[in-house]
Design an enzyme around this catalytic site. Structure first.
Site, mmCIF file in Angstrom:
data_model
loop_
_atom_site.group_PDB
_atom_site.id
_atom_site.type_symbol
_atom_site.label_atom_id
_atom_site.label_comp_id
_atom_site.label_asym_id
_atom_site.label_seq_id
_atom_site.Cartn_x
_atom_site.Cartn_y
_atom_site.Cartn_z
ATOM 1 C CG HIS A 108 6.063 -63.982 122.751
ATOM 2 N ND1 HIS A 108 4.889 -64.696 122.640
ATOM 3 C CD2 HIS A 108 6.739 -64.530 123.776
ATOM 4 C CE1 HIS A 108 4.869 -65.641 123.555
ATOM 5 N NE2 HIS A 108 5.975 -65.569 124.261
ATOM 6 C CB THR B 256 26.856 -62.893 119.837
ATOM 7 O OG1 THR B 256 28.212 -63.335 119.801
ATOM 8 C CG2 THR B 256 26.726 -61.573 119.094
ATOM 9 C CB CYS C 29 -6.957 -81.592 122.939
ATOM 10 S SG CYS C 29 -7.654 -82.988 122.014
ATOM 11 C CG ASN D 95 -0.862 -68.441 132.073
ATOM 12 O OD1 ASN D 95 -0.587 -68.573 133.260
ATOM 13 N ND2 ASN D 95 -1.086 -69.471 131.275
ATOM 14 C CB THR E 254 11.059 -70.265 128.936
ATOM 15 O OG1 THR E 254 9.665 -70.434 128.674
ATOM 16 C CG2 THR E 254 11.631 -71.588 129.429
#
Length: 379
Positions: free
Chosen positions: A201, A237, A323, A151, A76
């Site tokens: 991820h 950092t 939903c 996706n 993102t």
């Protein structure tokens, strides 16, 4: 705490487990190598070496130069930095994209439209969820952004052709490769892109780390303001342990692509055959060609996908609907392909991974067939 009685995991497009090799690589940077990589202390220098090594590993996966890799907190942030950062330097306020983008791309584009007066042209897709390229697109363009692999459906987009159209109109091109990197070969020169996002991820690294490829000479303004880390593009950092993990995941993926992609594709196609034989009326949504090797989206007429998965408790997967307050809404991307709303409500996304086995495929097909049969009987 660990989950007991684990279901068969078929949601790798949502997130992947952290690979053992990746966890091993990052562990020292969570413990002994704790320095700030901007510091000249011995601890800081050791941390900097870890970051530098990871930058080279990620660059190698993408066919890029190490100095073209900017580390971020994930896909993102990478998308926002690419789209909003590139827009700062573009006098031409037209963005070209598709109608089936991930929210991490669609939302920054809306920001450009609503806050900065940009026009956003959305290209439609065909029945395979593949973008329809239109030579009649308006001139000139500031930027183009396109999801490299969808996706939900797994459709791989014609990125190079898209990039050429954008370049002809004077724009720069960004690819959202969060779902593609580590699953299929991704080479920035072959794709012809100026900017490309990845998310850790999605490729067996932890959550909270990602990267943006920025082609040399492509002007991008920082979205966050602060110090001068990451060549001034991403202040703060560095997440050293996460960055080291991303580098390890990139190197691991590069070494496994040649054998793992065809293995998963074979399992996916076997699963599609088993499901088609066991479930009358099943529709395969994922294209048979030019799609992610691990992704199978199917749609079952007459049932709601969420109901099927609620029954199939030994499987962890996703549906093609959302939903809200008990009401199921079909995926906008599936509707854009021309799929009927009722059929889109019955969509199931089954995304395989490195741990998926042939025995799993047989169990999955049997379990889903039983769940669909029960759902149809109840309805």
């Amino acid at each position: 705490m660990p989950i007991t009685d684990d279901p068969i995991y078929l949601d790798h497009n949502a997130t992947t487990p952290v690979a053992a090799e990746v966890a091993e690589a990052m562990w020292p940077y969570l413990t002994g190598v704790f320095g700030n990589p901007s510091s000249t202390s011995p601890q800081g220098s050791a941390a900097r070496r870890g970051v530098d090594r990871a930058r080279g590993q990620v660059a190698a996966l993408l066919g890029a130069h190490a100095d073209e890799i900017v580390f971020t907190s994930g896909g993102t942030e990478s998308n926002n930095l690419a789209i909003r950062g590139a827009a700062e330097h573009r006098g031409r306020r037209l963005a070209i994209t598709s109608a089936v983008e991930h929210p991490a791309t669609a939302a920054p584009l809306r920001h450009l439209r609503d806050r900065h007066g940009w026009r956003v042209t959305e290209l439609g897709v065909d029945g395979d969820c593949r973008v329809r390229l239109d030579d009649a697109l308006p001139h000139p363009a500031g930027l183009g952004t396109l999801i490299l692999a969808h996706n939900e459906t797994g459709t791989i987009q014609p990125m190079r052709s898209f990039a050429e159209l954008v370049r002809e109109r004077g724009g720069v091109t960004h690819a959202d490769a969060a779902q593609a990197a580590g699953k299929i070969p991704v080479n920035v020169d072959d794709l012809g892109v100026d900017l490309l996002s990845i998310a850790g991820h999605k490729m067996y690294a932890p959550k909270g780390v990602g990267a943006l490829y920025v082609r040399r000479g492509t002007p991008v303004a920082p979205v966050l303001l602060g110090a001068g880390q990451e060549n001034g593009l991403r202040p703060g950092t560095e997440n050293v342990a996460g960055i080291v993990a991303l580098g390890a995941a990139a190197e691991l993926a590069a070494g496994m692509l040649d054998r793992e992609s065809p293995r998963q594709a074979e399992l996916r196609d076997t699963l599609a055959e088993r499901l088609a034989a066991a479930i009358p009326g099943l529709v395969r949504v994922t294209p048979r060609r030019d799609s992610l090797p691990n992704t199978l989206m199917v749609a079952v007429p007459g049932v709601v996908g969420a109901t099927v998965l609620d029954d199939a408790t030994t499987i962890a997967a996703s549906t093609g609907s959302a939903c809200h307050a008990g009401t199921h809404t079909p995926s906008a991307a599936l509707l854009a392909t021309g799929l009927e709303p009722e059929l889109a409500l019955g969509a199931l996304r089954l995304s395989l991974g490195r741990s998926t086995t042939p025995a799993d495929v047989e169990t999955i097909a049997e379990t889903l067939a039983g769940a669909v049969d029960r759902a149809r009987r109840r309805s």
